[in-house]
Design a protein around this motif. Structure first.
Motif, PDB file in Angstrom:
ATOM      1  N   ALA A  79       0.851  -1.196   0.000  1.00 31.58           N
ATOM      2  CA  ALA A  79       0.000   0.000   0.000  1.00 31.58           C
ATOM      3  C   ALA A  79       0.881   1.238   0.000  1.00 31.58           C
ATOM      4  CB  ALA A  79      -0.929   0.011   1.214  1.00 31.58           C
ATOM      5  N   SER A  80       0.314   2.335  -0.454  1.00 34.13           N
ATOM      6  CA  SER A  80       1.029   3.614  -0.459  1.00 34.13           C
ATOM      7  C   SER A  80       0.782   4.360   0.838  1.00 34.13           C
ATOM      8  CB  SER A  80       0.558   4.476  -1.636  1.00 34.13           C
ATOM      9  OG  SER A  80       0.945   3.918  -2.862  1.00 34.13           O
ATOM     10  N   CYS A  81       1.812   5.053   1.309  1.00 37.21           N
ATOM     11  CA  CYS A  81       1.637   5.932   2.459  1.00 37.21           C
ATOM     12  C   CYS A  81       0.865   7.166   2.002  1.00 37.21           C
ATOM     13  CB  CYS A  81       2.992   6.341   3.023  1.00 37.21           C
ATOM     14  SG  CYS A  81       2.883   7.587   4.318  1.00 37.21           S
ATOM     15  N   ALA A  82      -0.283   7.409   2.620  1.00 36.21           N
ATOM     16  CA  ALA A  82      -1.148   8.516   2.198  1.00 36.21           C
ATOM     17  C   ALA A  82      -0.576   9.882   2.553  1.00 36.21           C
ATOM     18  CB  ALA A  82      -2.542   8.362   2.806  1.00 36.21           C
ATOM     19  N   GLY A  83       0.599   9.907   3.166  1.00 38.48           N
ATOM     20  CA  GLY A  83       1.254  11.180   3.447  1.00 38.48           C
ATOM     21  C   GLY A  83       1.853  11.816   2.214  1.00 38.48           C
ATOM     22  N   ALA A  84       2.088  11.002   1.170  1.00 38.78           N
ATOM     23  CA  ALA A  84       2.655  11.523  -0.083  1.00 38.78           C
ATOM     24  C   ALA A  84       2.492  10.462  -1.162  1.00 38.78           C
ATOM     25  CB  ALA A  84       4.125  11.885   0.089  1.00 38.78           C
ATOM     26  N   ALA A  85       1.341  10.450  -1.814  1.00 37.12           N
ATOM     27  CA  ALA A  85       1.071   9.438  -2.836  1.00 37.12           C
ATOM     28  C   ALA A  85       0.036   9.950  -3.827  1.00 37.12           C
ATOM     29  CB  ALA A  85       0.575   8.145  -2.185  1.00 37.12           C
ATOM     30  N   ILE A  86       0.080   9.397  -5.032  1.00 39.88           N
ATOM     31  CA  ILE A  86      -0.889   9.729  -6.063  1.00 39.88           C
ATOM     32  C   ILE A  86      -1.866   8.566  -6.230  1.00 39.88           C
ATOM     33  CG2 ILE A  86       0.516   8.845  -7.985  1.00 39.88           C
ATOM     34  CD1 ILE A  86      -0.518  11.250  -9.648  1.00 39.88           C
ATOM     35  N   TYR A  87      -3.138   8.889  -6.471  1.00 43.62           N
ATOM     36  CA  TYR A  87      -4.195   7.882  -6.602  1.00 43.62           C
ATOM     37  C   TYR A  87      -4.985   8.127  -7.889  1.00 43.62           C
ATOM     38  CZ  TYR A  87      -3.338   7.008  -1.632  1.00 43.62           C
ATOM     39  OH  TYR A  87      -2.748   6.713  -0.426  1.00 43.62           O
ATOM     40  N   ARG A  88      -5.407   7.034  -8.514  1.00 40.75           N
ATOM     41  CA  ARG A  88      -6.296   7.125  -9.668  1.00 40.75           C
ATOM     42  C   ARG A  88      -7.714   7.305  -9.148  1.00 40.75           C
ATOM     43  NH1 ARG A  88      -4.693   5.383 -14.626  1.00 40.75           N
ATOM     44  NH2 ARG A  88      -3.100   4.064 -13.644  1.00 40.75           N
ATOM     45  N   LYS A  89      -8.295   8.463  -9.385  1.00 40.56           N
ATOM     46  CA  LYS A  89      -9.557   8.816  -8.740  1.00 40.56           C
ATOM     47  C   LYS A  89     -10.707   7.871  -9.084  1.00 40.56           C
ATOM     48  CE  LYS A  89     -12.835  12.479  -7.799  1.00 40.56           C
ATOM     49  NZ  LYS A  89     -13.523  13.656  -8.310  1.00 40.56           N
ATOM     50  N   SER A  90     -10.747   7.354 -10.301  1.00 38.44           N
ATOM     51  CA  SER A  90     -11.852   6.497 -10.730  1.00 38.44           C
ATOM     52  C   SER A  90     -11.960   5.228  -9.901  1.00 38.44           C
ATOM     53  CB  SER A  90     -11.689   6.135 -12.210  1.00 38.44           C
ATOM     54  OG  SER A  90     -10.468   5.445 -12.439  1.00 38.44           O
ATOM     55  N   VAL A  91     -10.841   4.780  -9.315  1.00 33.27           N
ATOM     56  CA  VAL A  91     -10.858   3.534  -8.538  1.00 33.27           C
ATOM     57  C   VAL A  91     -11.630   3.705  -7.231  1.00 33.27           C
ATOM     58  CG1 VAL A  91      -9.426   1.759  -7.425  1.00 33.27           C
ATOM     59  CG2 VAL A  91      -8.691   2.783  -9.588  1.00 33.27           C
ATOM     60  N   PHE A  92     -11.663   4.921  -6.704  1.00 37.40           N
ATOM     61  CA  PHE A  92     -12.427   5.150  -5.473  1.00 37.40           C
ATOM     62  C   PHE A  92     -13.905   4.813  -5.668  1.00 37.40           C
ATOM     63  CE2 PHE A  92      -8.779   8.012  -4.688  1.00 37.40           C
ATOM     64  CZ  PHE A  92      -8.431   7.593  -3.408  1.00 37.40           C
ATOM     65  N   ASP A  93     -14.405   5.019  -6.876  1.00 33.72           N
ATOM     66  CA  ASP A  93     -15.807   4.699  -7.150  1.00 33.72           C
ATOM     67  C   ASP A  93     -16.055   3.197  -7.153  1.00 33.72           C
ATOM     68  OD1 ASP A  93     -16.471   7.404  -7.465  1.00 33.72           O
ATOM     69  OD2 ASP A  93     -15.888   7.393  -9.581  1.00 33.72           O
ATOM     70  N   ILE A  94     -14.991   2.412  -7.280  1.00 34.52           N
ATOM     71  CA  ILE A  94     -15.098   0.953  -7.292  1.00 34.52           C
ATOM     72  C   ILE A  94     -14.916   0.368  -5.895  1.00 34.52           C
ATOM     73  CG2 ILE A  94     -14.077  -1.186  -8.209  1.00 34.52           C
ATOM     74  CD1 ILE A  94     -13.196   0.485 -10.662  1.00 34.52           C
ATOM     75  N   ILE A  95     -13.895   0.818  -5.178  1.00 35.08           N
ATOM     76  CA  ILE A  95     -13.552   0.218  -3.883  1.00 35.08           C
ATOM     77  C   ILE A  95     -14.031   1.035  -2.685  1.00 35.08           C
ATOM     78  CG2 ILE A  95     -11.505  -0.851  -4.911  1.00 35.08           C
ATOM     79  CD1 ILE A  95      -9.809   1.241  -3.400  1.00 35.08           C
ATOM     80  N   GLY A  96     -14.518   2.239  -2.927  1.00 37.04           N
ATOM     81  CA  GLY A  96     -14.931   3.111  -1.836  1.00 37.04           C
ATOM     82  C   GLY A  96     -13.823   4.080  -1.445  1.00 37.04           C
ATOM     83  N   TYR A  97     -14.194   5.064  -0.653  1.00 37.11           N
ATOM     84  CA  TYR A  97     -13.242   6.091  -0.217  1.00 37.11           C
ATOM     85  C   TYR A  97     -12.567   5.670   1.089  1.00 37.11           C
ATOM     86  CZ  TYR A  97     -14.882   9.238  -3.878  1.00 37.11           C
ATOM     87  OH  TYR A  97     -15.161   9.811  -5.100  1.00 37.11           O
ATOM     88  N   PHE A  98     -11.773   6.548   1.659  1.00 38.66           N
ATOM     89  CA  PHE A  98     -11.121   6.239   2.930  1.00 38.66           C
ATOM     90  C   PHE A  98     -12.191   6.010   3.997  1.00 38.66           C
ATOM     91  CE2 PHE A  98      -7.585   8.003   0.639  1.00 38.66           C
ATOM     92  CZ  PHE A  98      -6.473   7.355   1.164  1.00 38.66           C
ATOM     93  N   ASP A  99     -11.993   4.982   4.793  1.00 40.79           N
ATOM     94  CA  ASP A  99     -12.962   4.589   5.811  1.00 40.79           C
ATOM     95  C   ASP A  99     -12.865   5.545   7.002  1.00 40.79           C
ATOM     96  OD1 ASP A  99     -14.525   3.413   7.754  1.00 40.79           O
ATOM     97  OD2 ASP A  99     -13.715   1.403   7.473  1.00 40.79           O
ATOM     98  N   GLU A 100     -13.910   6.329   7.206  1.00 41.12           N
ATOM     99  CA  GLU A 100     -13.869   7.353   8.249  1.00 41.12           C
ATOM    100  C   GLU A 100     -13.985   6.780   9.656  1.00 41.12           C
ATOM    101  OE1 GLU A 100     -16.566  10.513   7.135  1.00 41.12           O
ATOM    102  OE2 GLU A 100     -15.757  10.538   5.080  1.00 41.12           O
ATOM    103  N   ASN A 101     -14.252   5.476   9.776  1.00 44.09           N
ATOM    104  CA  ASN A 101     -14.194   4.823  11.091  1.00 44.09           C
ATOM    105  C   ASN A 101     -12.780   4.838  11.655  1.00 44.09           C
ATOM    106  OD1 ASN A 101     -16.923   4.157  11.214  1.00 44.09           O
ATOM    107  ND2 ASN A 101     -16.635   2.119  10.332  1.00 44.09           N
ATOM    108  N   HIS A 102     -11.788   4.923  10.772  1.00 39.68           N
ATOM    109  CA  HIS A 102     -10.391   4.944  11.228  1.00 39.68           C
ATOM    110  C   HIS A 102     -10.048   6.251  11.938  1.00 39.68           C
ATOM    111  CE1 HIS A 102      -9.744   1.540   8.418  1.00 39.68           C
ATOM    112  NE2 HIS A 102      -8.704   1.277   9.181  1.00 39.68           N
ATOM    113  N   PHE A 103     -10.652   7.356  11.510  1.00 42.58           N
ATOM    114  CA  PHE A 103     -10.298   8.706  11.952  1.00 42.58           C
ATOM    115  C   PHE A 103      -8.888   9.038  11.466  1.00 42.58           C
ATOM    116  CE2 PHE A 103      -8.922  12.103  14.803  1.00 42.58           C
ATOM    117  CZ  PHE A 103     -10.028  12.935  14.786  1.00 42.58           C
ATOM    118  N   ALA A 104      -7.902   8.264  11.913  1.00 40.33           N
ATOM    119  CA  ALA A 104      -6.518   8.413  11.457  1.00 40.33           C
ATOM    120  C   ALA A 104      -5.761   7.132  11.796  1.00 40.33           C
ATOM    121  CB  ALA A 104      -5.854   9.615  12.139  1.00 40.33           C
ATOM    122  N   TYR A 105      -4.700   6.864  11.065  1.00 42.19           N
ATOM    123  CA  TYR A 105      -3.796   5.727  11.227  1.00 42.19           C
ATOM    124  C   TYR A 105      -4.346   4.434  10.618  1.00 42.19           C
ATOM    125  CZ  TYR A 105      -1.628   8.966  14.476  1.00 42.19           C
ATOM    126  OH  TYR A 105      -1.070  10.089  15.032  1.00 42.19           O
TER     127      TYR A 105
END
Length: 325
Positions: free
Chosen positions: A163-189
């Motif tokens: 996985a990529s560290c979200a502190g500095a990474a590029i993402y293909r936006k269209s994939v979020f529509d397939i797998i979902g966005y960041f899970d806000e249950n995490h809050f962080a980490y």
């Protein structure tokens, strides 16, 4: 290289009281050879950092929350507002190399199956030392940064990572529509491990690009590498991460390793005076798994993805050896 506009990239910067770093972060982005759209999502800062971004860099968009809604909520807001093919997530406590955006874009463009590409993060205080060269995850339930603490000359090849560290990474936006966005249950980490895991289950890949260099201060929000806030959230999310992404048969297969991983970390934190904090986090993680909001985010097993599960499992076992080494 002449500076030009990157019309297909938006950089999303989550911010919480980051006035110490905001000017350096935005200044390095706008001073790059390829200038993207920039969205700063402010988590209710009280130090004037959002005002600084708005006044000194009027070309960037600033989205303000009244309170701290966490990393995941902030980046999701920025990703949804981005009207570009790619999105770069960037911590506020960073400064990027002049060719940072260019190299990330080139790296993801040439890999059609890529969900994300992680940058080479160097320590801002000790720029000869690696902070993160892509993230790995193992069957012990541990996530860890490749190369952390080693010399910057190491990890100089572009490779596939977990996985990529979200502190500095590029993402293909269209994939979020397939797998979902960041899970806000995490809050962080561990939210970046989770989304990388989900992408892997669906057959996408994550990569590391050493030419894309960023300097990272680290622990700018939590204050230190080990503290109660970080330990409790990380341990909670480590349990939730397993429950969410592994089907029952895979949890059973890895259970001896997972229990071992928990016990080793418990001993580690007991020695540092955080044993009870770690256990409270584990308890909260179990509670989250059984809660309605936790069950709602469970990744359902899809038989057509069995080959991806097998590949992931083999990697989880191999990464134990890599971690110990």
């Amino acid at each position: 290289m002449m500076m030009k506009k990157a019309v297909d990239i938006t950089v999303v910067i989550p911010n919480y009281n980051g006035i110490q770093y905001m000017d350096g972060c935005l200044g390095s982005l706008y001073g790059g050879s390829l200038v993207p759209e920039v969205i700063v999502v402010d988590n209710g800062s009280s130090d004037g950092s959002a005002d600084l971004a708005e006044k000194k860099y009027p070309m960037c968009r600033v989205v303000r929350f009244r309170e701290n809604k966490g990393f995941c909520r902030a980046v999701n807001e920025g990703i949804r507002r981005a009207d570009t093919e790619y999105v770069i997530l960037l911590n506020n406590d960073t400064a990027v190399d002049r060719e940072f955006v260019f190299h990330l874009r080139e790296a993801i463009r040439k890999r059609r199956g890529a969900f994300s590409v992680s940058a080479k993060m160097l320590s801002m205080g000790e720029p000869e030392i690696i902070d993160d060269a892509g993230d790995l995850y193992c069957a012990l339930g541990w996530a860890y940064a490749r190369g952390k603490g080693k010399g910057r000359e190491n990890y100089s090849k572009s490779v596939e990572i977990f996985a990529s560290c979200a502190g500095a990474a590029i993402y293909r936006k269209s994939v979020f529509d397939i797998i979902g966005y960041f899970d806000e249950n995490h809050f962080a980490y561990l939210e970046d491990i989770d989304i990388g895991y989900r992408a892997r289950i669906s057959g996408f890949c994550n990569y590391f690009e050493p030419k894309a260099v960023v300097y990272h201060a680290g622990s700018a929000v939590s204050g230190s590498r080990y503290n109660e806030f970080k330990i409790k959230l990380s341990s909670r999310n480590s349990i939730y991460l397993v429950y969410k992404n592994m089907p029952l048969f895979q949890i059973c297969l890895n259970l001896p390793f997972l229990v071992t991983g928990i016990l080793v970390k418990l001993l580690f934190f007991v020695k540092r005076g955080y044993g009870m904090v770690y256990l409270r986090g584990i308890g909260e993680g179990i509670g989250l798994c059984f809660s309605q909001k936790g069950r709602r985010q469970k990744v359902r097993f899809r038989p057509e993805c069995l080959g991806n599960y097998v590949k992931i499992q083999m990697e989880l076992w191999m990464n134990i050896g890599r971690r110990i080494k």
